[in-house]
Design a protein around this motif. Sequence first.
Motif, PDB file in Angstrom:
ATOM      1  N   TYR A 140       0.844  -1.200   0.000  1.00  0.00           N
ATOM      2  CA  TYR A 140       0.000   0.000   0.000  1.00  0.00           C
ATOM      3  C   TYR A 140       0.881   1.253   0.000  1.00  0.00           C
ATOM      4  CZ  TYR A 140      -3.616   3.289   1.673  1.00  0.00           C
ATOM      5  OH  TYR A 140      -4.477   4.349   1.811  1.00  0.00           O
ATOM      6  N   VAL A 141       1.898   1.227   0.845  1.00  0.00           N
ATOM      7  CA  VAL A 141       2.820   2.373   0.925  1.00  0.00           C
ATOM      8  C   VAL A 141       3.749   2.399  -0.286  1.00  0.00           C
ATOM      9  CG1 VAL A 141       4.690   3.426   2.261  1.00  0.00           C
ATOM     10  CG2 VAL A 141       2.719   2.407   3.442  1.00  0.00           C
ATOM     11  N   LYS A 142       4.301   1.238  -0.639  1.00  0.00           N
ATOM     12  CA  LYS A 142       5.312   1.157  -1.692  1.00  0.00           C
ATOM     13  C   LYS A 142       4.757   1.562  -3.057  1.00  0.00           C
ATOM     14  CE  LYS A 142       8.710  -2.077  -3.590  1.00  0.00           C
ATOM     15  NZ  LYS A 142       9.243  -3.468  -3.507  1.00  0.00           N
ATOM     16  N   THR A 143       3.486   1.242  -3.323  1.00  0.00           N
ATOM     17  CA  THR A 143       2.908   1.524  -4.644  1.00  0.00           C
ATOM     18  C   THR A 143       2.224   2.883  -4.733  1.00  0.00           C
ATOM     19  OG1 THR A 143       0.871   0.340  -4.012  1.00  0.00           O
ATOM     20  CG2 THR A 143       2.578  -0.918  -5.175  1.00  0.00           C
ATOM     21  N   GLY A 144       2.331   3.693  -3.677  1.00  0.00           N
ATOM     22  CA  GLY A 144       1.808   5.047  -3.740  1.00  0.00           C
ATOM     23  C   GLY A 144       0.356   5.225  -3.349  1.00  0.00           C
ATOM     24  N   LEU A 145      -0.294   4.179  -2.832  1.00  0.00           N
ATOM     25  CA  LEU A 145      -1.687   4.328  -2.404  1.00  0.00           C
ATOM     26  C   LEU A 145      -1.802   5.262  -1.204  1.00  0.00           C
ATOM     27  CD1 LEU A 145      -3.087   0.693  -2.794  1.00  0.00           C
ATOM     28  CD2 LEU A 145      -3.473   2.679  -4.260  1.00  0.00           C
ATOM     29  N   GLU A 146      -0.728   5.377  -0.447  1.00  0.00           N
ATOM     30  CA  GLU A 146      -0.716   6.301   0.692  1.00  0.00           C
ATOM     31  C   GLU A 146      -0.947   7.729   0.207  1.00  0.00           C
ATOM     32  OE1 GLU A 146       1.922   6.159   4.594  1.00  0.00           O
ATOM     33  OE2 GLU A 146       3.026   7.032   2.896  1.00  0.00           O
ATOM     34  N   GLN A 147      -0.397   8.088  -0.962  1.00  0.00           N
ATOM     35  CA  GLN A 147      -0.596   9.424  -1.521  1.00  0.00           C
ATOM     36  C   GLN A 147      -1.958   9.547  -2.200  1.00  0.00           C
ATOM     37  OE1 GLN A 147       2.547   7.797  -1.962  1.00  0.00           O
ATOM     38  NE2 GLN A 147       3.134   9.001  -0.168  1.00  0.00           N
ATOM     39  N   ARG A 148      -2.409   8.460  -2.867  1.00  0.00           N
ATOM     40  CA  ARG A 148      -3.663   8.533  -3.618  1.00  0.00           C
ATOM     41  C   ARG A 148      -4.902   8.391  -2.731  1.00  0.00           C
ATOM     42  NH1 ARG A 148      -0.676   5.226  -7.192  1.00  0.00           N
ATOM     43  NH2 ARG A 148      -1.948   3.375  -6.768  1.00  0.00           N
ATOM     44  N   ILE A 149      -4.742   7.740  -1.591  1.00  0.00           N
ATOM     45  CA  ILE A 149      -5.896   7.537  -0.701  1.00  0.00           C
ATOM     46  C   ILE A 149      -5.677   8.218   0.646  1.00  0.00           C
ATOM     47  CG2 ILE A 149      -7.334   5.827   0.472  1.00  0.00           C
ATOM     48  CD1 ILE A 149      -6.656   3.852  -1.761  1.00  0.00           C
ATOM     49  N   GLY A 150      -4.591   7.874   1.315  1.00  0.00           N
ATOM     50  CA  GLY A 150      -4.299   8.476   2.611  1.00  0.00           C
ATOM     51  C   GLY A 150      -3.451   7.553   3.463  1.00  0.00           C
ATOM     52  N   LYS A 151      -2.875   8.089   4.530  1.00  0.00           N
ATOM     53  CA  LYS A 151      -2.010   7.305   5.415  1.00  0.00           C
ATOM     54  C   LYS A 151      -2.837   6.357   6.275  1.00  0.00           C
ATOM     55  CE  LYS A 151       1.897  10.489   5.767  1.00  0.00           C
ATOM     56  NZ  LYS A 151       2.802  11.219   6.674  1.00  0.00           N
ATOM     57  N   LEU A 152      -2.259   5.191   6.526  1.00  0.00           N
ATOM     58  CA  LEU A 152      -2.927   4.195   7.352  1.00  0.00           C
ATOM     59  C   LEU A 152      -2.736   4.512   8.826  1.00  0.00           C
ATOM     60  CD1 LEU A 152      -1.764   0.970   5.444  1.00  0.00           C
ATOM     61  CD2 LEU A 152      -4.033   2.032   5.336  1.00  0.00           C
ATOM     62  N   ILE A 153      -3.808   4.368   9.601  1.00  0.00           N
ATOM     63  CA  ILE A 153      -3.716   4.523  11.055  1.00  0.00           C
ATOM     64  C   ILE A 153      -4.182   3.220  11.702  1.00  0.00           C
ATOM     65  CG2 ILE A 153      -4.040   7.015  11.002  1.00  0.00           C
ATOM     66  CD1 ILE A 153      -6.960   6.528  11.855  1.00  0.00           C
ATOM     67  N   PHE A 154      -3.626   2.905  12.850  1.00  0.00           N
ATOM     68  CA  PHE A 154      -3.922   1.652  13.542  1.00  0.00           C
ATOM     69  C   PHE A 154      -5.076   1.857  14.522  1.00  0.00           C
ATOM     70  CE2 PHE A 154      -3.386  -1.383  16.988  1.00  0.00           C
ATOM     71  CZ  PHE A 154      -3.163  -2.571  16.317  1.00  0.00           C
ATOM     72  N   LEU A 155      -6.063   0.965  14.468  1.00  0.00           N
ATOM     73  CA  LEU A 155      -7.205   1.005  15.386  1.00  0.00           C
ATOM     74  C   LEU A 155      -7.468  -0.392  15.928  1.00  0.00           C
ATOM     75  CD1 LEU A 155      -9.721   3.075  13.195  1.00  0.00           C
ATOM     76  CD2 LEU A 155      -8.288   3.957  15.055  1.00  0.00           C
ATOM     77  N   LYS A 156      -8.222  -0.463  17.017  1.00  0.00           N
ATOM     78  CA  LYS A 156      -8.679  -1.745  17.531  1.00  0.00           C
ATOM     79  C   LYS A 156     -10.186  -1.794  17.442  1.00  0.00           C
ATOM     80  CE  LYS A 156      -5.415  -4.010  20.599  1.00  0.00           C
ATOM     81  NZ  LYS A 156      -5.192  -4.536  21.958  1.00  0.00           N
ATOM     82  N   SER A 157     -10.716  -2.894  16.893  1.00  0.00           N
ATOM     83  CA  SER A 157     -12.165  -3.027  16.768  1.00  0.00           C
ATOM     84  C   SER A 157     -12.745  -3.579  18.061  1.00  0.00           C
ATOM     85  CB  SER A 157     -12.503  -3.964  15.599  1.00  0.00           C
ATOM     86  OG  SER A 157     -12.057  -5.275  15.897  1.00  0.00           O
ATOM     87  N   VAL A 158     -14.059  -3.673  18.125  1.00  0.00           N
ATOM     88  CA  VAL A 158     -14.724  -4.140  19.338  1.00  0.00           C
ATOM     89  C   VAL A 158     -14.423  -5.605  19.631  1.00  0.00           C
ATOM     90  CG1 VAL A 158     -16.617  -2.472  19.239  1.00  0.00           C
ATOM     91  CG2 VAL A 158     -16.801  -4.614  17.983  1.00  0.00           C
ATOM     92  N   ASN A 159     -14.098  -6.411  18.610  1.00  0.00           N
ATOM     93  CA  ASN A 159     -13.798  -7.825  18.844  1.00  0.00           C
ATOM     94  C   ASN A 159     -12.316  -8.072  19.125  1.00  0.00           C
ATOM     95  OD1 ASN A 159     -12.584  -7.568  16.364  1.00  0.00           O
ATOM     96  ND2 ASN A 159     -13.989  -8.911  15.262  1.00  0.00           N
ATOM     97  N   GLY A 160     -11.554  -7.004  19.246  1.00  0.00           N
ATOM     98  CA  GLY A 160     -10.146  -7.133  19.596  1.00  0.00           C
ATOM     99  C   GLY A 160      -9.203  -7.282  18.426  1.00  0.00           C
ATOM    100  N   ARG A 161      -9.735  -7.439  17.226  1.00  0.00           N
ATOM    101  CA  ARG A 161      -8.873  -7.545  16.051  1.00  0.00           C
ATOM    102  C   ARG A 161      -8.446  -6.160  15.597  1.00  0.00           C
ATOM    103  NH1 ARG A 161     -11.543 -12.217  12.171  1.00  0.00           N
ATOM    104  NH2 ARG A 161     -11.065 -13.998  13.537  1.00  0.00           N
ATOM    105  N   PRO A 162      -7.197  -6.028  15.175  1.00  0.00           N
ATOM    106  CA  PRO A 162      -6.720  -4.713  14.766  1.00  0.00           C
ATOM    107  C   PRO A 162      -7.256  -4.308  13.404  1.00  0.00           C
ATOM    108  CG  PRO A 162      -5.025  -6.331  14.376  1.00  0.00           C
ATOM    109  CD  PRO A 162      -6.148  -7.056  15.060  1.00  0.00           C
ATOM    110  N   LEU A 163      -7.313  -3.021  13.175  1.00  0.00           N
ATOM    111  CA  LEU A 163      -7.743  -2.473  11.894  1.00  0.00           C
ATOM    112  C   LEU A 163      -6.721  -1.451  11.431  1.00  0.00           C
ATOM    113  CD1 LEU A 163     -11.466  -1.704  12.839  1.00  0.00           C
ATOM    114  CD2 LEU A 163     -10.631  -3.735  11.642  1.00  0.00           C
ATOM    115  N   LEU A 164      -6.567  -1.332  10.142  1.00  0.00           N
ATOM    116  CA  LEU A 164      -5.810  -0.240   9.551  1.00  0.00           C
ATOM    117  C   LEU A 164      -6.808   0.580   8.745  1.00  0.00           C
ATOM    118  CD1 LEU A 164      -2.521  -2.022   8.378  1.00  0.00           C
ATOM    119  CD2 LEU A 164      -2.844  -0.524  10.349  1.00  0.00           C
TER     120      LEU A 164
END
Length: 240
Positions: A140-164
Amino acid sequence: MPRLAAKIGRANYAGPYRAFGLAIDRRLELAALEATDQAAKLALRSIRAAMQGAGLGRLGNGLGSASDLSSGRGIHRRGADAWSASGVVFVRSRSARTRGAIEAYTGGADIRPTQGRWLWIATDQIPSKAGRFAITPELYVKTGLEQRIGKLIFLKSVNGRPLLAVENVGVAITGQSRSARSLKRNGTARKGQIAKQLVIAFVGIPRTSRAARVDVQSIMRAVQADLPRLAAQALEKVSS
């Protein structure tokens, strides 16, 4: 991949029947070589057809077949009184990715993350591929999607699984999947899109299992059971 084999015991010819018996043995050898060659080709066609039918596209092209006949080796002598001929279906692709996919779809696989704790699965909000490869946070970062979409941020969902996730993103008004784009410099959505405060890009899972889609062993058993018929046909051919 399994091997197909025909094993024959040699009769003990003697006296005036020796030349006759040796001629029969030679025809049997040629028939076995032809039959196992045809069996290997039949097995290859059957496995490729099963893969295509299972929705695996052209993955079967990564397989090949060979036999004692096609390789020019001839029969295998097993002592003075026995011999065998064989054919095989094998993975011919040198691509580690293709070999791994064939192994997974024919034998099942338990897929674990190779780096870090989580295996990241892309949602339908972002592109699923980066060239020929499944999208990952690194790609995602290497192919430039970070610029075309946005930077990834780390979150935790209600079931404990992480989200980007990505904040402040535009998505298609029509609900079209994989349409996420960055907002304009003034913070508004692009034409045909609406702004969203948060879009989930990846869901993290500890591992996943992939069930086999093609039963190679069953196909090979069916072809092995058909060897006597193929041998009989081949014997008629070499005797004519």
